[in-house]
Design a protein around this motif. Structure first.
Motif, PDB file in Angstrom:
ATOM      1  N   HIS A   1    -108.777  27.810  -7.615  1.00  0.00           N
ATOM      2  CA  HIS A   1    -108.762  26.614  -8.469  1.00  0.00           C
ATOM      3  C   HIS A   1    -107.420  26.525  -9.188  1.00  0.00           C
TER       4      HIS A   1
ATOM      5  N   HIS B   1    -104.059  23.605 -10.161  1.00  0.00           N
ATOM      6  CA  HIS B   1    -103.473  22.257 -10.127  1.00  0.00           C
ATOM      7  C   HIS B   1    -101.968  22.454 -10.053  1.00  0.00           C
TER       8      HIS B   1
ATOM      9  N   PHE C   1    -102.038  13.506 -15.158  1.00  0.00           N
ATOM     10  CA  PHE C   1    -103.254  13.731 -15.961  1.00  0.00           C
ATOM     11  C   PHE C   1    -102.972  13.437 -17.427  1.00  0.00           C
TER      12      PHE C   1
ATOM     13  N   LYS D   1    -114.405  18.251  -4.496  1.00  0.00           N
ATOM     14  CA  LYS D   1    -114.391  18.506  -5.950  1.00  0.00           C
ATOM     15  C   LYS D   1    -114.902  17.258  -6.644  1.00  0.00           C
TER      16      LYS D   1
ATOM     17  N   PHE E   1    -116.042  15.641 -10.669  1.00  0.00           N
ATOM     18  CA  PHE E   1    -115.959  15.816 -12.124  1.00  0.00           C
ATOM     19  C   PHE E   1    -117.129  15.079 -12.771  1.00  0.00           C
TER      20      PHE E   1
ATOM     21  N   HIS F   1    -116.744  20.222 -11.881  1.00  0.00           N
ATOM     22  CA  HIS F   1    -116.465  20.383 -13.317  1.00  0.00           C
ATOM     23  C   HIS F   1    -117.697  19.849 -14.037  1.00  0.00           C
TER      24      HIS F   1
ATOM     25  N   HIS G   1    -114.727  26.783 -13.364  1.00  0.00           N
ATOM     26  CA  HIS G   1    -114.434  27.169 -14.751  1.00  0.00           C
ATOM     27  C   HIS G   1    -115.638  27.250 -15.689  1.00  0.00           C
TER      28      HIS G   1
ATOM     29  N   MET H   1    -108.004  23.663 -23.454  1.00  0.00           N
ATOM     30  CA  MET H   1    -108.373  23.342 -22.080  1.00  0.00           C
ATOM     31  C   MET H   1    -109.853  22.975 -22.079  1.00  0.00           C
TER      32      MET H   1
ATOM     33  N   ALA I   1    -102.911  24.739 -15.069  1.00  0.00           N
ATOM     34  CA  ALA I   1    -102.550  23.357 -15.404  1.00  0.00           C
ATOM     35  C   ALA I   1    -101.505  23.440 -16.520  1.00  0.00           C
TER      36      ALA I   1
ATOM     37  N   ASN J   1    -104.769  18.917 -21.364  1.00  0.00           N
ATOM     38  CA  ASN J   1    -105.649  20.085 -21.198  1.00  0.00           C
ATOM     39  C   ASN J   1    -105.112  21.064 -20.165  1.00  0.00           C
ATOM     40  N   GLY J   2    -105.029  22.326 -20.537  1.00  0.00           N
ATOM     41  CA  GLY J   2    -104.659  23.346 -19.557  1.00  0.00           C
ATOM     42  C   GLY J   2    -103.990  24.540 -20.204  1.00  0.00           C
TER      43      GLY J   2
HETATM   44  O1  URP Z   1    -108.337  21.895 -19.077  1.00  0.00           O
HETATM   45  C1  URP Z   1    -108.350  21.861 -17.861  1.00  0.00           C
HETATM   46  N1  URP Z   1    -109.325  22.486 -17.229  1.00  0.00           N
HETATM   47  N2  URP Z   1    -107.362  21.215 -17.194  1.00  0.00           N
HETATM   48  C2  URP Z   1    -107.268  20.946 -15.828  1.00  0.00           C
HETATM   49  C3  URP Z   1    -108.213  19.889 -15.363  1.00  0.00           C
HETATM   50  C4  URP Z   1    -109.590  20.424 -15.127  1.00  0.00           C
HETATM   51  O2  URP Z   1    -110.529  20.018 -15.790  1.00  0.00           O
HETATM   52  O3  URP Z   1    -109.776  21.273 -14.264  1.00  0.00           O
END
Ligand code: URP
Ligand code: ZN
Ligand code: ZN
Length: 460
Positions: free
Chosen positions: A59, A61, A66, A150, A152, A183, A239, A287, A317, A337-338
């Protein structure tokens, strides 16, 4: 072209022994004691070191437009950071916005990687809408070698899908034998709670986790599990951060739902107090789902040890602290977020997992390599040390001692969430299909060496 790795202690998910490994062209061809080097072979002495199968991050990015900005790594920097840290295969989330065409987006993501990535790669295809056109395009994408989707349940309006789309995606996945990664967070609860917090003047980074507490994630998991039970589709929760969410996944598994669980190195090592740091420092640790109360770390480590949690990823991310995180200085909902960690996953998992006595070496290999390969149709080409497997190997020096710092990292981001943390052990040599690509924390390979990995669905 041949490579001989001599006298290393080979550790896989289920075996441990000292032997030599001969790699010819791109694959492992022989494992034995005292193999004589073929003429012209490159020889690596691995005495006193472990040899692990190349690690796989399920996983990440890399190309990620974003929250009004874009993640900082590209496939040049991202793949090099992965390799320095022992990760030889990346599975990236291909995340088109709802406005974008699905097939065209898949091609865009491929373009980002091909010719640039130094490590092998594949994608989970983001299903961010589902209509007749999307369905035909998803069939075509699977035909081109993608075997995972994937979805969300959060980020409505950007990537999030509604329940009709969720149902149809899972039905198609079941028909095609594709596993659906998800997610899981309840978007309505996040939106309402965020509005309440902002209206009360609670705008700082420490409010982010208040807007999406554990029950928000648990509800998302429960929701997905209901749809998975009714469709029979194979699912994988990305996650997963807390006990409440894990309990829902385990309860569903006991009912016969097919569900894999991924946690992140961040949830195993960091807790919500980091996101509460003053002077906007907490933004480095924002995140979603958020970092949790520290008690969850033990539950996740135990879950890995007992097989309740299948994999450890990074959800890499990266957003710069100086220029991108400040988009949310006066409103936590706007902080990109990340938490970047692609480079450090293996070293942290070894130091704070194996060395700390929380998981054994076989579990370490299993959750960061073998089990990922099995779930995502890459095994035994990846995730294994055996004749015929790709020669992706990590010669790991358990005696190395070091400290994590932004000053020495390869990732293209201006901070490290683990600044000053001690590391015990690191990869000393990393190979991808028989080529040495990293030595002692330095990338020595070639951009573009990485291949797209075609996968066949198996989750019927
Ligand atoms: O906070 C995160 N997880 N950023 C990346 C996008 C996601 O939700 O996986
Ligand atoms: Zn996510
Ligand atoms: Zn992600």
């Amino acid at each position: 072209m041949s490579l001989l790795i001599k006298n290393g202690e080979i550790v896989t998910a289920d075996s441990r022994y000292v032997a030599d490994i001969l790699c010819e062209h791109e694959t492992i061809t022989r494992i034995d004691r005292d193999i004589a080097p073929p003429a012209g072979a490159e020889v690596i002495d691995a005495t006193g070191k472990y040899v692990f199968p190349g690690f796989i991050d399920p996983h990440v990015h890399i190309y990620l437009p974003f929250m009004g900005t874009a993640a900082k790594d590209d496939y040049i920097t991202g793949s090099q950071a992965a390799l320095v840290g022992g990760t030889t295969t990346l599975i990236e989330m291909c995340c088109p916005s709802r406005k974008e065409d699905t097939l065209a987006s898949f091609e865009t993501w491929m373009t980002q990687a091909v010719g640039k990535s130094a490590c092998d790669f594949t994608f989970h295809m983001g299903v961010t809408k589902f209509d007749d056109k999307t369905e035909a395009q998803l069939r075509e994408i699977v035909r081109r070698g993608i075997s995972s989707f994937k979805i969300f349940l959060a980020y409505k309006g950007a990537f999030g899908i509604d329940d009709t789309e969720l149902y149809r995606t899972l039905k198609l996945a079941k028909e095609l034998g594709v596993i659906v990664t998800a997610h899981c967070e309840n978007e309505t609860l996040i939106t309402e709670r965020s509005k309440e917090l902002l209206a009360a003047g609670k705008t700082d980074s420490g409010q982010h986790h208040e807007s999406r507490p554990p029950l928000v994630e648990a509800e998302g998991v429960h929701h997905l599990m209901t749809f998975a039970e009714l469709t029979g589709a194979a699912t994988y929760i990305v996650h997963l951060s807390c006990q409440e969410a894990l309990d829902e996944a385990i309860a569903a598994r006991q009912r016969g739902v097919r569900v894999g669980v991924e946690t992140l190195i961040q949830y195993l090592t960091l807790d919500k107090s980091y996101a509460e740091l003053p002077d906007f420092e907490g933004a480095k640790y924002v995140m979603s789902p958020p970092l949790r109360d520290k008690r969850n770390q033990e539950i996740l480590w135990n879950g890995l040890r007992d097989g309740l949690v299948q994999t450890v990823a990074t959800d890499h991310a990266p957003f710069d602290f100086k220029t991108q995180k400040p988009m949310g200085r006066t409103d936590f909902t706007k902080i990109p977020n990340g938490i970047p960690s692609l480079e450090e996953r293996i070293n942290l998992l070894y130091t704070y997992g194996v060395k700390a006595g929380k998981i054994d070496l076989h579990t370490f290999v299993n959750v960061a390599s073998t089990q990922v390969a099995k779930l995502f149709d890459l095994f035994p080409r990846k995730g294994a040390i055996q004749p015929g497997a790709d020669a992706d190997l990590v010669v790991f020096d358990p005696n190395y001692r070091g400290t994590i710092s932004v000053k020495t990292q390869t990732m293209n981001v201006d901070y490290s969430a683990f600044e000053g943390w001690k590391i015990e052990g690191r990869p000393s040599v990393v190979t991808v299909r028989g080529q040495v690509v990293s030595r002692d924390g330095k990338f020595v390979g070639k951009a573009g060496h990485g291949k797209f990995l075609q996968r066949q669905p198996s989750h019927f």
